[in-house]
Design a protein around this motif. Structure first.
Motif, PDB file in Angstrom:
ATOM      1  N   ASP A  28      16.285 -22.146   3.332  1.00 42.11           N
ATOM      2  CA  ASP A  28      15.182 -22.502   2.431  1.00 42.11           C
ATOM      3  C   ASP A  28      14.260 -21.303   2.191  1.00 42.11           C
ATOM      4  O   ASP A  28      13.105 -21.475   1.820  1.00 42.11           O
ATOM      5  N   SER A  29      14.783 -20.101   2.390  1.00 45.64           N
ATOM      6  CA  SER A  29      13.924 -18.906   2.394  1.00 45.64           C
ATOM      7  C   SER A  29      13.268 -18.619   1.044  1.00 45.64           C
ATOM      8  O   SER A  29      12.130 -18.145   0.991  1.00 45.64           O
ATOM      9  N   GLU A  30      13.953 -18.914  -0.063  1.00 52.96           N
ATOM     10  CA  GLU A  30      13.380 -18.625  -1.379  1.00 52.96           C
ATOM     11  C   GLU A  30      12.136 -19.479  -1.634  1.00 52.96           C
ATOM     12  O   GLU A  30      11.098 -18.966  -2.071  1.00 52.96           O
ATOM     13  N   ARG A  31      12.252 -20.777  -1.355  1.00 49.86           N
ATOM     14  CA  ARG A  31      11.088 -21.645  -1.554  1.00 49.86           C
ATOM     15  C   ARG A  31       9.960 -21.268  -0.603  1.00 49.86           C
ATOM     16  O   ARG A  31       8.792 -21.227  -0.996  1.00 49.86           O
ATOM     17  N   ARG A  32      10.303 -20.959   0.643  1.00 51.29           N
ATOM     18  CA  ARG A  32       9.291 -20.585   1.626  1.00 51.29           C
ATOM     19  C   ARG A  32       8.573 -19.302   1.207  1.00 51.29           C
ATOM     20  O   ARG A  32       7.367 -19.164   1.392  1.00 51.29           O
ATOM     21  N   ALA A  33       9.323 -18.355   0.636  1.00 57.33           N
ATOM     22  CA  ALA A  33       8.714 -17.106   0.184  1.00 57.33           C
ATOM     23  C   ALA A  33       7.734 -17.358  -0.950  1.00 57.33           C
ATOM     24  O   ALA A  33       6.650 -16.761  -1.004  1.00 57.33           O
ATOM     25  N   ARG A  34       8.110 -18.251  -1.870  1.00 56.54           N
ATOM     26  CA  ARG A  34       7.208 -18.575  -2.980  1.00 56.54           C
ATOM     27  C   ARG A  34       5.921 -19.223  -2.479  1.00 56.54           C
ATOM     28  O   ARG A  34       4.866 -19.078  -3.098  1.00 56.54           O
ATOM     29  N   GLN A  35       6.003 -19.932  -1.364  1.00 54.89           N
ATOM     30  CA  GLN A  35       4.831 -20.605  -0.812  1.00 54.89           C
ATOM     31  C   GLN A  35       4.067 -19.736   0.184  1.00 54.89           C
ATOM     32  O   GLN A  35       3.105 -20.186   0.790  1.00 54.89           O
ATOM     33  N   GLY A  36       4.508 -18.487   0.341  1.00 55.76           N
ATOM     34  CA  GLY A  36       3.777 -17.554   1.180  1.00 55.76           C
ATOM     35  C   GLY A  36       4.128 -17.577   2.651  1.00 55.76           C
ATOM     36  O   GLY A  36       3.420 -16.979   3.468  1.00 55.76           O
ATOM     37  N   TYR A  37       5.222 -18.246   3.024  1.00 55.49           N
ATOM     38  CA  TYR A  37       5.632 -18.271   4.428  1.00 55.49           C
ATOM     39  C   TYR A  37       6.294 -16.949   4.802  1.00 55.49           C
ATOM     40  O   TYR A  37       6.829 -16.235   3.955  1.00 55.49           O
TER      41      TYR A  37
ATOM     42  N   ARG B 140      18.897 -10.686  -1.027  1.00 51.44           N
ATOM     43  CA  ARG B 140      17.518 -10.207  -0.891  1.00 51.44           C
ATOM     44  C   ARG B 140      17.446  -8.691  -1.108  1.00 51.44           C
ATOM     45  O   ARG B 140      16.536  -8.191  -1.761  1.00 51.44           O
TER      46      ARG B 140
ATOM     47  N   ASP C 124      10.714 -15.321 -21.161  1.00 46.36           N
ATOM     48  CA  ASP C 124      12.039 -15.371 -20.533  1.00 46.36           C
ATOM     49  C   ASP C 124      13.083 -14.580 -21.317  1.00 46.36           C
ATOM     50  O   ASP C 124      14.281 -14.657 -21.009  1.00 46.36           O
TER      51      ASP C 124
END
Length: 233
Positions: free
Chosen positions: A99-108, A144, A180
């Motif tokens: 889930d790293s992409e979503r976590r990165a977007r949320q600042g984790y 990445r 886009d």
């Protein structure tokens, strides 16, 4: 620590209780677990703490260093147990990695298995990874790395543009119509707007006026006060 608790310890005439042994075993387990994980992720084995170290812990740490690192024949931690500790840490990180992409977007923060250097990952025993986990981690790491490379290229490209071109380009990307679009189309629209801005300046100068800016068909605008602005979009 366990050696200090044997039944005929002259420094302690009272035999250890079951609770004493339980707590001592847990302490040693926690220490071994920390040392093993730290070794595989940082390369340091049984490193000294930053704060004051208790004598029994210092003796245990020196014994660990003397015995050798995980995987070496004399290591005080059996290799199967090293694999168990490492496997637990890998499995703990896998959901965050997936889930790293979503976590990165949320600042984790980035899971350490994605952040460590390639050589650090490659020295980890494959036996510590569940089926398919290492392949998945390598794939996500590669994606990445490629994204980071493209981001660096994009930043270098933006820096190469003249200031005014960069700021006019920002007005294009500010539009839902163009945000886009491929870069070739964005730059074609940017150049079209620059020509329109130049025409507006020339017309204002010919009429003795002052050019303030202009609006474009998509609802965005250009202001002359932005002429020296540097936009990073």
């Amino acid at each position: 620590m366990l050696a200090d608790m044997h039944l005929h310890n002259p420094r302690n005439p009272f035999p250890p209780t079951d609770q004493d042994l339980f707590e001592a075993a847990n302490t040693v387990n926690d220490r071994w677990q920390y040392w093993v994980k730290d070794f595989y992720f940082s390369g340091q084995w049984a490193k000294a703490p930053n704060n004051v170290e208790k004598p029994d812990i210092a003796r245990h740490r020196r014994a660990a260093i003397a015995g050798g690192k995980p995987g070496e024949p004399g290591c005080i931690v059996p290799f199967d147990l090293c694999l168990h500790y490492l496997s637990e840490e890998i499995d703990r990180q896998l959901p965050d990695i997936a889930d790293s992409e979503r976590r990165a977007r949320q600042g984790y923060g980035v899971p350490s298995l994605l952040a460590i250097k390639d050589e650090v990952l490659e020295r980890m025993p494959e036996a510590a990874f569940s089926d398919g986990a290492l392949t998945k981690i390598r794939s996500i790491r590669a994606a990445r790395a490629e994204a980071a490379r493209k981001a660096e290229e994009h930043e270098a490209y933006l820096k190469s543009l003249p200031d005014e071109v960069r700021s006019v380009r920002w007005t294009v990307l500010d539009s839902d119509q163009w945000k886009d679009a491929p870069e070739s189309a964005v730059m074609a629209e940017t150049n079209r707007r620059i020509e329109r801005i130049k025409e507006g300046r020339a017309e204002a100068e010919a009429n003795g006026g002052e050019f303030a800016g202009c609006c474009f068909d998509d609802g965005t605008e250009w202001r002359e006060s932005w002429r020296r602005s540097i936009w990073r979009a």
